[in-house]
Design a protein around this motif. Structure first.
Motif, short mmCIF file in Angstrom:
data_model
loop_
_atom_site.label_atom_id
_atom_site.label_comp_id
_atom_site.label_asym_id
_atom_site.label_seq_id
_atom_site.Cartn_x
_atom_site.Cartn_y
_atom_site.Cartn_z
N THR A 9 37.44 36.01 35.24
CA THR A 9 37.43 35.87 36.71
C THR A 9 36.33 34.93 37.19
OG1 THR A 9 36.05 37.83 36.99
CG2 THR A 9 38.44 38.15 37.05
N ASP A 60 43.15 37.70 39.99
CA ASP A 60 42.60 37.94 41.33
C ASP A 60 43.60 37.41 42.35
OD1 ASP A 60 40.48 38.68 43.19
OD2 ASP A 60 40.15 36.54 43.46
N PRO A 76 47.09 41.40 40.43
CA PRO A 76 46.06 41.58 39.41
C PRO A 76 46.44 42.68 38.42
CG PRO A 76 45.04 41.33 41.54
CD PRO A 76 46.52 41.45 41.78
N CYS A 96 43.91 32.75 44.57
CA CYS A 96 44.48 33.40 43.40
C CYS A 96 43.89 32.81 42.12
CB CYS A 96 45.99 33.21 43.41
SG CYS A 96 46.81 33.81 41.93
#
Length: 107
Positions: A9, A60, A76, A96
């Motif tokens: 992430t 995400d 997610p 995203c």
């Protein structure tokens, strides 16, 4: 090679009005294509057809995948399998991040 731990992430930051990506194949010493993407809200990747099966893992936000006859949303923790030879486009309705792995078809 020693073990490698990655926080997917944080590998690619969001950028206003852009799509950012980072290929991890070389870094990890693997042959299959593996990349992490960050798409700003409203960004798209135009329709393409891959010769390999694609695995899209949302990290995400939400990723919209548009096929010829329908579309689906990947949240997610969810992975979508796009079979080789399937035309598809990608859209981020909100910021995203996702990981894309391309796999060879088993014979």
């Amino acid at each position: 090679m020693a073990e490698t731990k990655l926080d997917l992430t944080t590998l690619v930051p969001y950028r206003d009005h852009q799509i950012a990506s980072r290929s991890l194949s070389r870094r990890l010493g693997i042959t299959l294509p593996l990349a992490v993407y960050a798409m700003a809200a409203g960004e798209t990747i135009s329709t393409e057809t891959a010769s390999r099966t694609r695995l899209l893992q949302c990290l995400d936000g939400e990723l919209t995948v548009i096929f010829t006859d329908h579309q689906t949303t990947v949240e997610p923790g969810t992975m979508l399998v796009v079979p080789a030879g399937t035309a598809h486009a990608l859209r981020a309705e909100q910021p995203c991040k996702f990981m894309q792995i391309e796999s060879e078809v088993r014979q």
